[in-house]
Scaffold this motif. Structure first.
Motif, PDB file in Angstrom:
ATOM      1  N   UNK A  88       0.829  -1.206   0.000  1.00 13.35           N
ATOM      2  CA  UNK A  88       0.000   0.000   0.000  1.00 13.35           C
ATOM      3  C   UNK A  88       0.868   1.263   0.000  1.00 13.35           C
ATOM      4  N   UNK A  89       1.839   1.320   0.888  1.00  9.96           N
ATOM      5  CA  UNK A  89       2.668   2.522   0.970  1.00  9.96           C
ATOM      6  C   UNK A  89       3.499   2.727  -0.300  1.00  9.96           C
ATOM      7  N   UNK A  90       4.022   1.661  -0.876  1.00 10.13           N
ATOM      8  CA  UNK A  90       4.816   1.787  -2.097  1.00 10.13           C
ATOM      9  C   UNK A  90       3.966   2.270  -3.262  1.00 10.13           C
ATOM     10  N   UNK A  91       2.808   1.665  -3.451  1.00 11.14           N
ATOM     11  CA  UNK A  91       1.975   2.086  -4.582  1.00 11.14           C
ATOM     12  C   UNK A  91       1.421   3.492  -4.380  1.00 11.14           C
ATOM     13  N   UNK A  92       1.088   3.858  -3.156  1.00  7.35           N
ATOM     14  CA  UNK A  92       0.631   5.230  -2.918  1.00  7.35           C
ATOM     15  C   UNK A  92       1.764   6.231  -3.150  1.00  7.35           C
ATOM     16  N   UNK A  93       2.972   5.889  -2.731  1.00  6.16           N
ATOM     17  CA  UNK A  93       4.124   6.750  -2.992  1.00  6.16           C
ATOM     18  C   UNK A  93       4.332   6.925  -4.491  1.00  6.16           C
ATOM     19  N   UNK A 109      -4.168   4.566 -11.999  1.00  6.09           N
ATOM     20  CA  UNK A 109      -4.053   3.098 -12.032  1.00  6.09           C
ATOM     21  C   UNK A 109      -3.377   2.585 -10.763  1.00  6.09           C
ATOM     22  N   UNK A 110      -2.321   3.244 -10.356  1.00  9.50           N
ATOM     23  CA  UNK A 110      -1.622   2.822  -9.144  1.00  9.50           C
ATOM     24  C   UNK A 110      -2.497   2.962  -7.910  1.00  9.50           C
ATOM     25  N   UNK A 111      -3.253   4.046  -7.829  1.00  8.40           N
ATOM     26  CA  UNK A 111      -4.147   4.235  -6.680  1.00  8.40           C
ATOM     27  C   UNK A 111      -5.200   3.135  -6.656  1.00  8.40           C
ATOM     28  N   UNK A 112      -5.790   2.827  -7.809  1.00 12.11           N
ATOM     29  CA  UNK A 112      -6.805   1.769  -7.859  1.00 12.11           C
ATOM     30  C   UNK A 112      -6.229   0.414  -7.457  1.00 12.11           C
ATOM     31  N   UNK A 113      -5.053   0.085  -7.982  1.00  6.09           N
ATOM     32  CA  UNK A 113      -4.429  -1.195  -7.639  1.00  6.09           C
ATOM     33  C   UNK A 113      -4.083  -1.243  -6.160  1.00  6.09           C
ATOM     34  N   UNK A 114      -3.587  -0.146  -5.624  1.00  4.91           N
ATOM     35  CA  UNK A 114      -3.185  -0.147  -4.214  1.00  4.91           C
ATOM     36  C   UNK A 114      -4.373  -0.274  -3.285  1.00  4.91           C
TER      37      UNK A 114
END
Length: 146
Positions: A88-93, A109-114
């Motif tokens: 979660x923290x990596x994808x949000x970053x 896309x990253x926010x949705x996946x995270x």
């Protein structure tokens, strides 16, 4: 036998001794795996596949005047918990970073996946919680044949 001893004996019959992380394909036999001690137990539900999100149930059997009370604490293995937090923290970053580079579609896309991946893992975890609590309840309340 007291109510607590009866509950622990029934629970021992419903639990295959073994580690919490294992792939043992329960075709037959008990559906729980773990350890049952003098008054405490730690179990997980046996699964057909390796599931790191299987809830860990720590419990204690407390004798009462009319039988026994089973007190349970539900948790998660430390490794999957740390993995989900890192995910979660990596994808949000990365989403924040890509939004500053004006890569909006990648950022979304990253926010949705995270959000979606851990949410699906949580749904699977909660479904497993209900199952394992039900199986422990059945094990300690179903009278065994003499």
């Amino acid at each position: 036998l007291s109510g607590g001893e009866q509950a622990l004996t029934a629970l021992r019959k419903a639990v295959v001794p073994g580690p919490l992380f294992a792939l043992d394909r329960p075709g037959t036999g008990p559906t729980l795996r773990g350890t049952v001690g003098a008054d405490r137990f730690t179990v997980v539900r046996r699964a057909q596949f390796l599931n790191s999100f299987t809830p860990v149930v720590d419990g204690v059997v407390v004798p009462t005047e009319t039988g026994a009370q089973v007190q349970m604490t539900l948790g998660m293995h430390l490794i999957p918990l740390v993995t989900v937090l890192a995910w979660v923290f990596t994808t949000l970053f990365l989403a924040i970073w890509t939004s500053r580079l004006e890569l909006g579609s990648v950022s979304m896309s990253l926010v949705l996946v995270s959000i979606v991946a851990p949410a699906l893992a949580f749904v699977a975890y909660r479904a497993d919680v209900e199952t394992v609590v039900h199986e422990i309840s059945l094990a300690v309340t179903t009278p065994s044949a003499p």
